[in-house]
Design a protein around this motif. Sequence first.
Motif, PDB file in Angstrom:
ATOM      1  N   LEU A   1       0.850  -1.183   0.000  1.00  0.00           N
ATOM      2  CA  LEU A   1       0.000   0.000   0.000  1.00  0.00           C
ATOM      3  C   LEU A   1       0.894   1.246   0.000  1.00  0.00           C
ATOM      4  O   LEU A   1       1.885   1.307   0.734  1.00  0.00           O
ATOM      5  CB  LEU A   1      -0.911  -0.015   1.235  1.00  0.00           C
ATOM      6  CG  LEU A   1      -1.771   1.210   1.496  1.00  0.00           C
ATOM      7  CD1 LEU A   1      -3.149   0.799   2.000  1.00  0.00           C
ATOM      8  CD2 LEU A   1      -1.122   2.125   2.542  1.00  0.00           C
TER       9      LEU A   1
ATOM     10  N   LEU B   1       1.340  -1.971  -6.571  1.00  0.00           N
ATOM     11  CA  LEU B   1       0.525  -1.359  -5.509  1.00  0.00           C
ATOM     12  C   LEU B   1      -0.893  -1.924  -5.522  1.00  0.00           C
ATOM     13  O   LEU B   1      -1.532  -1.970  -6.571  1.00  0.00           O
ATOM     14  CB  LEU B   1       0.457   0.161  -5.695  1.00  0.00           C
ATOM     15  CG  LEU B   1       1.772   0.927  -5.532  1.00  0.00           C
ATOM     16  CD1 LEU B   1       1.546   2.415  -5.829  1.00  0.00           C
ATOM     17  CD2 LEU B   1       2.336   0.741  -4.117  1.00  0.00           C
TER      18      LEU B   1
ATOM     19  N   ALA C   1      -3.274  -0.703  -3.162  1.00  0.00           N
ATOM     20  CA  ALA C   1      -4.180   0.346  -2.670  1.00  0.00           C
ATOM     21  C   ALA C   1      -3.378   1.603  -2.351  1.00  0.00           C
ATOM     22  O   ALA C   1      -2.147   1.547  -2.200  1.00  0.00           O
ATOM     23  CB  ALA C   1      -4.921  -0.128  -1.419  1.00  0.00           C
TER      24      ALA C   1
ATOM     25  N   ALA D   1      -3.493   4.934   0.384  1.00  0.00           N
ATOM     26  CA  ALA D   1      -4.133   5.559   1.550  1.00  0.00           C
ATOM     27  C   ALA D   1      -3.682   7.005   1.634  1.00  0.00           C
ATOM     28  O   ALA D   1      -2.547   7.329   1.267  1.00  0.00           O
ATOM     29  CB  ALA D   1      -3.745   4.828   2.830  1.00  0.00           C
TER      30      ALA D   1
ATOM     31  N   GLY E   1      -0.088   4.736   6.334  1.00  0.00           N
ATOM     32  CA  GLY E   1      -0.161   3.444   5.656  1.00  0.00           C
ATOM     33  C   GLY E   1      -0.654   2.346   6.600  1.00  0.00           C
ATOM     34  O   GLY E   1      -1.472   1.502   6.224  1.00  0.00           O
TER      35      GLY E   1
ATOM     36  N   LEU F   1      -4.079   0.355   6.032  1.00  0.00           N
ATOM     37  CA  LEU F   1      -4.248  -1.097   5.868  1.00  0.00           C
ATOM     38  C   LEU F   1      -5.297  -1.619   6.848  1.00  0.00           C
ATOM     39  O   LEU F   1      -6.103  -2.483   6.508  1.00  0.00           O
ATOM     40  CB  LEU F   1      -2.916  -1.821   6.061  1.00  0.00           C
ATOM     41  CG  LEU F   1      -2.019  -1.857   4.820  1.00  0.00           C
ATOM     42  CD1 LEU F   1      -0.636  -2.401   5.160  1.00  0.00           C
ATOM     43  CD2 LEU F   1      -2.652  -2.702   3.708  1.00  0.00           C
TER      44      LEU F   1
ATOM     45  N   PHE G   1      -8.598  -0.601   5.337  1.00  0.00           N
ATOM     46  CA  PHE G   1      -8.858  -1.334   4.094  1.00  0.00           C
ATOM     47  C   PHE G   1      -9.355  -2.739   4.423  1.00  0.00           C
ATOM     48  O   PHE G   1     -10.338  -3.220   3.854  1.00  0.00           O
ATOM     49  CB  PHE G   1      -7.577  -1.391   3.258  1.00  0.00           C
ATOM     50  CG  PHE G   1      -7.752  -2.121   1.956  1.00  0.00           C
ATOM     51  CD1 PHE G   1      -8.577  -1.593   0.963  1.00  0.00           C
ATOM     52  CD2 PHE G   1      -7.122  -3.325   1.729  1.00  0.00           C
ATOM     53  CE1 PHE G   1      -8.760  -2.271  -0.238  1.00  0.00           C
ATOM     54  CE2 PHE G   1      -7.302  -4.008   0.536  1.00  0.00           C
ATOM     55  CZ  PHE G   1      -8.122  -3.480  -0.452  1.00  0.00           C
TER      56      PHE G   1
ATOM     57  N   THR H   1     -13.303   1.996   2.030  1.00  0.00           N
ATOM     58  CA  THR H   1     -12.620   2.668   0.922  1.00  0.00           C
ATOM     59  C   THR H   1     -13.426   3.914   0.585  1.00  0.00           C
ATOM     60  O   THR H   1     -14.564   4.058   1.018  1.00  0.00           O
ATOM     61  CB  THR H   1     -12.515   1.784  -0.340  1.00  0.00           C
ATOM     62  OG1 THR H   1     -13.833   1.365  -0.703  1.00  0.00           O
ATOM     63  CG2 THR H   1     -11.624   0.565  -0.112  1.00  0.00           C
TER      64      THR H   1
END
Length: 358
Positions: free
Chosen positions: A3, A79, A81, A83, A333, A337, A340, A345
């Motif tokens: 991420l 990657l 995702a 953030a 990050g 996570l 996520f 989202t």
Amino acid sequence: MNLLAIETSCDETAAAVIAETGDPARPWQLKSNVVASQDAIHREWGGVVPELASRQHLRDICGVVDRALEQASVGWADLGAVAVTQGPGLLGSLLVGVSFAKSIAWSRGIPLVPVHHLAGHIESLVLQHGELALPAAVLVVSGGHTSLYFIRQPGHYELIGRTRDDAAGEAYDKVARLLGLGYPGGPIIDRLARGGNDRAYAFPVSRMTHADRNQPAATAPPGLLPPHLARSVDFSFSGLKTAVMRLVQAKGAMTDAEIADIAASFQRVVVEALLDRTFEAASWLGARSLGIAGGVSANSRLRADAEARGAKAGLPVFVPPLSLSTDNAAMIGAAGLRRFRAGITADWDLNAEASLAL
Ligand code: KG4
Ligand code: ZN
């Protein structure tokens, strides 16, 4: 999964790559953590100038993100995702990060995860030390916030105390300015205080212990803490700042030794105020661990005193390493996570929010 995280809420442009480990006890691994600080720009003005901050973020963001990917040896295609700090913070600064993160997520077709800046500070502890023993009491002390949270479940932060006026870091920065020191003031006072007498001056610190009909309700949810404690875990630092101001005005020219004594005496009172309340609340709530995060957690006396008190009370105390205590994207990050994996989202209409509840 890798991420990419972006943080631009105040005066550092930051990007980081965080990966999942698959180990529930230590869920995240830091792959890179790049910060471009704007301290040199704002120093001249004695504090952060919002317009200068947002313009500098624009200049720095591409290079900072490139470096974060390079240092992690991760390409765009790796990657899963992105953030980003959605708030709270300076609106113009936040907008740079939010727009940049949105463009990456949209162009790569990957999810965008909105993160609260203070969730980031809290999760910096988990990134470094692994999951905290719960329930935990976590104090976030920064330039903009002094907030005490109670955590019973990972990712759920209950606010139980906060400052009624200045944040602890703000008090450091303002007192440094009164003493004619540089910006940011926290690290300078920290250093000078080591050579001063912390009992040279008896500065006051307000404690809201008595019921008062003019007083706002305590921050803690009703029933969580007994009323006297609920009231007293709210902080106030503006009276302390005024006391230092009066002293400085009365003194006129000061020697280096006097400045060091003021710095040390001021710091002793701030650290005691922060730790007295945090340990009291933690003990009442039966916390199994205690965390301190945010820029002021870099303070050497706060760290040493917290560890000493923790050892005495048999309560494990966690602070982030210096690289994760002041603003950075690695913490965003980590919190990203966590969110996520909780299924959170953002849509493409995500907006930056100068004030945002956690
Ligand atoms: O978390 P942070 O980087 O930014 C905000 O979210 O506000 O915190 C910055 C604050 C500044 O007020 C700075 O003076 C303070 O953290 N700070 C310190 C120390 N290092 C940074 N305060 C006391 N002692 C330090 N060593
Ligand atoms: Zn911060």
